[in-house]
Design a protein around this motif. Sequence first.
Motif, PDB file in Angstrom:
ATOM      1  N   ARG A  76       0.834  -1.208   0.000  1.00  0.00           N
ATOM      2  CA  ARG A  76       0.000   0.000   0.000  1.00  0.00           C
ATOM      3  C   ARG A  76       0.870   1.259   0.000  1.00  0.00           C
ATOM      4  O   ARG A  76       0.592   2.214  -0.735  1.00  0.00           O
ATOM      5  CB  ARG A  76      -0.921  -0.008   1.226  1.00  0.00           C
ATOM      6  N   HIS A  77       1.902   1.250   0.817  1.00  0.00           N
ATOM      7  CA  HIS A  77       2.821   2.390   0.892  1.00  0.00           C
ATOM      8  C   HIS A  77       3.465   2.648  -0.472  1.00  0.00           C
ATOM      9  O   HIS A  77       3.461   3.784  -0.976  1.00  0.00           O
ATOM     10  CB  HIS A  77       3.886   2.088   1.950  1.00  0.00           C
ATOM     11  N   LEU A  78       3.998   1.608  -1.090  1.00  0.00           N
ATOM     12  CA  LEU A  78       4.690   1.761  -2.362  1.00  0.00           C
ATOM     13  C   LEU A  78       3.739   2.190  -3.475  1.00  0.00           C
ATOM     14  O   LEU A  78       4.126   2.945  -4.378  1.00  0.00           O
ATOM     15  CB  LEU A  78       5.389   0.447  -2.736  1.00  0.00           C
ATOM     16  N   ALA A  79       2.484   1.718  -3.423  1.00  0.00           N
ATOM     17  CA  ALA A  79       1.515   2.102  -4.444  1.00  0.00           C
ATOM     18  C   ALA A  79       1.239   3.601  -4.399  1.00  0.00           C
ATOM     19  O   ALA A  79       1.171   4.269  -5.440  1.00  0.00           O
ATOM     20  CB  ALA A  79       0.216   1.320  -4.252  1.00  0.00           C
ATOM     21  N   VAL A  80       1.106   4.156  -3.189  1.00  0.00           N
ATOM     22  CA  VAL A  80       0.871   5.597  -3.067  1.00  0.00           C
ATOM     23  C   VAL A  80       2.096   6.379  -3.525  1.00  0.00           C
ATOM     24  O   VAL A  80       1.988   7.345  -4.289  1.00  0.00           O
ATOM     25  CB  VAL A  80       0.511   5.975  -1.617  1.00  0.00           C
ATOM     26  N   VAL A  81       3.269   5.967  -3.073  1.00  0.00           N
ATOM     27  CA  VAL A  81       4.493   6.690  -3.429  1.00  0.00           C
ATOM     28  C   VAL A  81       4.723   6.641  -4.939  1.00  0.00           C
ATOM     29  O   VAL A  81       5.126   7.636  -5.552  1.00  0.00           O
ATOM     30  CB  VAL A  81       5.699   6.120  -2.660  1.00  0.00           C
ATOM     31  N   ALA A  82       4.452   5.497  -5.567  1.00  0.00           N
ATOM     32  CA  ALA A  82       4.626   5.389  -7.018  1.00  0.00           C
ATOM     33  C   ALA A  82       3.715   6.375  -7.741  1.00  0.00           C
ATOM     34  O   ALA A  82       4.094   6.949  -8.774  1.00  0.00           O
ATOM     35  CB  ALA A  82       4.333   3.961  -7.475  1.00  0.00           C
ATOM     36  N   GLY A  83       2.511   6.598  -7.199  1.00  0.00           N
ATOM     37  CA  GLY A  83       1.583   7.528  -7.827  1.00  0.00           C
ATOM     38  C   GLY A  83       2.018   8.978  -7.759  1.00  0.00           C
ATOM     39  O   GLY A  83       1.482   9.823  -8.484  1.00  0.00           O
ATOM     40  N   LEU A  84       3.000   9.290  -6.921  1.00  0.00           N
ATOM     41  CA  LEU A  84       3.504  10.664  -6.822  1.00  0.00           C
ATOM     42  C   LEU A  84       4.515  10.991  -7.908  1.00  0.00           C
ATOM     43  O   LEU A  84       4.828  12.160  -8.136  1.00  0.00           O
ATOM     44  CB  LEU A  84       4.158  10.889  -5.447  1.00  0.00           C
ATOM     45  N   HIS A  85       5.086   9.951  -8.553  1.00  0.00           N
ATOM     46  CA  HIS A  85       6.093  10.138  -9.621  1.00  0.00           C
ATOM     47  C   HIS A  85       7.244  11.032  -9.145  1.00  0.00           C
ATOM     48  O   HIS A  85       7.596  12.033  -9.768  1.00  0.00           O
ATOM     49  CB  HIS A  85       5.441  10.737 -10.874  1.00  0.00           C
ATOM     50  N   LEU A  86       7.809  10.654  -8.014  1.00  0.00           N
ATOM     51  CA  LEU A  86       8.866  11.471  -7.424  1.00  0.00           C
ATOM     52  C   LEU A  86      10.059  11.641  -8.355  1.00  0.00           C
ATOM     53  O   LEU A  86      10.743  12.667  -8.305  1.00  0.00           O
ATOM     54  CB  LEU A  86       9.335  10.843  -6.106  1.00  0.00           C
ATOM     55  N   ASP A  87      10.313  10.641  -9.201  1.00  0.00           N
ATOM     56  CA  ASP A  87      11.475  10.735 -10.085  1.00  0.00           C
ATOM     57  C   ASP A  87      11.329  11.830 -11.136  1.00  0.00           C
ATOM     58  O   ASP A  87      12.323  12.259 -11.725  1.00  0.00           O
ATOM     59  CB  ASP A  87      11.728   9.381 -10.771  1.00  0.00           C
ATOM     60  N   SER A  88      10.097  12.291 -11.375  1.00  0.00           N
ATOM     61  CA  SER A  88       9.889  13.340 -12.370  1.00  0.00           C
ATOM     62  C   SER A  88       9.735  14.728 -11.747  1.00  0.00           C
ATOM     63  O   SER A  88       9.599  15.718 -12.464  1.00  0.00           O
ATOM     64  CB  SER A  88       8.644  13.023 -13.212  1.00  0.00           C
ATOM     65  N   LEU A  89       9.744  14.810 -10.407  1.00  0.00           N
ATOM     66  CA  LEU A  89       9.598  16.105  -9.747  1.00  0.00           C
ATOM     67  C   LEU A  89      10.917  16.866  -9.743  1.00  0.00           C
ATOM     68  O   LEU A  89      11.994  16.260  -9.748  1.00  0.00           O
ATOM     69  CB  LEU A  89       9.121  15.912  -8.306  1.00  0.00           C
ATOM     70  N   ALA A 104      -8.080  -0.092   7.309  1.00  0.00           N
ATOM     71  CA  ALA A 104      -6.756  -0.152   6.670  1.00  0.00           C
ATOM     72  C   ALA A 104      -6.396   1.250   6.197  1.00  0.00           C
ATOM     73  O   ALA A 104      -7.268   2.022   5.790  1.00  0.00           O
ATOM     74  CB  ALA A 104      -6.764  -1.128   5.498  1.00  0.00           C
ATOM     75  N   LEU A 105      -5.111   1.565   6.267  1.00  0.00           N
ATOM     76  CA  LEU A 105      -4.618   2.875   5.845  1.00  0.00           C
ATOM     77  C   LEU A 105      -3.415   2.686   4.930  1.00  0.00           C
ATOM     78  O   LEU A 105      -2.610   1.783   5.137  1.00  0.00           O
ATOM     79  CB  LEU A 105      -4.242   3.718   7.059  1.00  0.00           C
ATOM     80  N   PRO A 106      -3.274   3.539   3.900  1.00  0.00           N
ATOM     81  CA  PRO A 106      -2.243   3.277   2.888  1.00  0.00           C
ATOM     82  C   PRO A 106      -0.813   3.581   3.313  1.00  0.00           C
ATOM     83  O   PRO A 106       0.105   2.851   2.955  1.00  0.00           O
ATOM     84  CB  PRO A 106      -2.669   4.179   1.721  1.00  0.00           C
ATOM     85  N   LEU A 107      -0.620   4.664   4.058  1.00  0.00           N
ATOM     86  CA  LEU A 107       0.744   5.013   4.470  1.00  0.00           C
ATOM     87  C   LEU A 107       0.682   6.021   5.606  1.00  0.00           C
ATOM     88  O   LEU A 107      -0.321   6.710   5.793  1.00  0.00           O
ATOM     89  CB  LEU A 107       1.557   5.587   3.308  1.00  0.00           C
ATOM     90  N   LYS A 108       1.769   6.079   6.354  1.00  0.00           N
ATOM     91  CA  LYS A 108       1.909   7.091   7.405  1.00  0.00           C
ATOM     92  C   LYS A 108       2.209   8.415   6.706  1.00  0.00           C
ATOM     93  O   LYS A 108       3.075   8.483   5.823  1.00  0.00           O
ATOM     94  CB  LYS A 108       3.041   6.707   8.348  1.00  0.00           C
ATOM     95  N   LEU A 109       1.519   9.475   7.111  1.00  0.00           N
ATOM     96  CA  LEU A 109       1.588  10.708   6.322  1.00  0.00           C
ATOM     97  C   LEU A 109       1.265  11.916   7.187  1.00  0.00           C
ATOM     98  O   LEU A 109       0.428  11.836   8.103  1.00  0.00           O
ATOM     99  CB  LEU A 109       0.572  10.630   5.165  1.00  0.00           C
ATOM    100  N   MET A 110       1.918  13.046   6.896  1.00  0.00           N
ATOM    101  CA  MET A 110       1.534  14.341   7.434  1.00  0.00           C
ATOM    102  C   MET A 110       1.484  15.336   6.282  1.00  0.00           C
ATOM    103  O   MET A 110       2.381  15.342   5.425  1.00  0.00           O
ATOM    104  CB  MET A 110       2.526  14.837   8.489  1.00  0.00           C
ATOM    105  N   VAL A 111       0.444  16.166   6.267  1.00  0.00           N
ATOM    106  CA  VAL A 111       0.334  17.247   5.280  1.00  0.00           C
ATOM    107  C   VAL A 111       0.216  18.552   6.052  1.00  0.00           C
ATOM    108  O   VAL A 111      -0.673  18.706   6.901  1.00  0.00           O
ATOM    109  CB  VAL A 111      -0.886  17.053   4.359  1.00  0.00           C
TER     110      VAL A 111
END
Length: 341
Positions: free
Chosen positions: A108-121, A208-215
């Motif tokens: 779940r964690h990796l699925a959310v992070v992959a959706g951010l496309h960090l490599d293209s930021l 269930a929760l996808p990832l630990k997060l703070m915004v």
Amino acid sequence: MRDGQRTMELGQRAPVLPALGRWGLSPHADLIYRSLALAGPATRQQLAGRLGVVVPRVDRALEELVGAGAVHPARRDDGRWSAVAADLVLSRMHRLRAPVRISDQHRRHLAVVAGLHLDSLPPVTVQRLPSRAAARSRIADLVAAERHEHLAINTEDVITADAAAAASPLDRALVARGVRLRTLGLIPRDGRQDPPFVNGGEHRQAAALPLKLMVFDRRSALFPVDPVRFDEGAVEIDDPDAIAHLTQLFYRIWNTAQDPRGREEPPIVLTAREQKIVALLAAGLSEEAAAADLGLSRRTVVYAVRALMDRLGVENRFQLALVLGAARAVPLPSAVPVDPA
């Protein structure tokens, strides 16, 4: 000799290469290590050409591999990188790191992070915090600067005393400043209904929760590098599109999560500022006029309205007025007929 021919020849006698992803390295780091091990030393540009990726992505992967002790840095005379022998890499990995167990939580964690496309930021919008202490220090700085809204997802089954001691003072400070505090946690396995949040904050629970997060004020977000081993540090991002993606994720869960206090329909409670803004807009004032009347910036008014719309899952100001009116938070909009019954 061409790379393909060299790869084939070396592949016939090369040892089994370690799957570096088992130790938390990225897929690109794993591919680049395999390319260097099988096809021989190469420059950054040659690696980019071999794998069909951009050079900045190669650079980030090489940084990972250097940290893992899996590559020899580029030679000064020709700029070529080379792979450390596979048996040495395996020995080092087993000695320094435990393999990552791919659990549902990791997926779940990796699925959310992959959706951010960090490599293209843009690199300036992504920062690695190398340890739990560094992450906590940065969280304290970000919390101190917050003025509007703090969103948090906690994926731990049990909040440790150490974590509670670190978080509680920050949460109380947010509430004292009038910042809206919203937290999501897991439904306790033992059936407890005593929510672990401070007075003035809002808390809901999900199975269930996808990832630990703070915004933080929808300007920055922070999540752990590893969903289980928080000592590995965290990633902070400041990209507006990535922040919007994470905020929407939070509210999709929030809108279906349970209030642990047993309310089927949690009441809609507006802050004093939100009440004034909504009242002026309902009276027909523009955002600019409402801002001038309250001595605020137009951006603050727009932010408050957008935050309310996200909280309540509506798409425009008319829908917002309907929801708030139905909850008796504001009068119903005049364009909507009211049933006298």
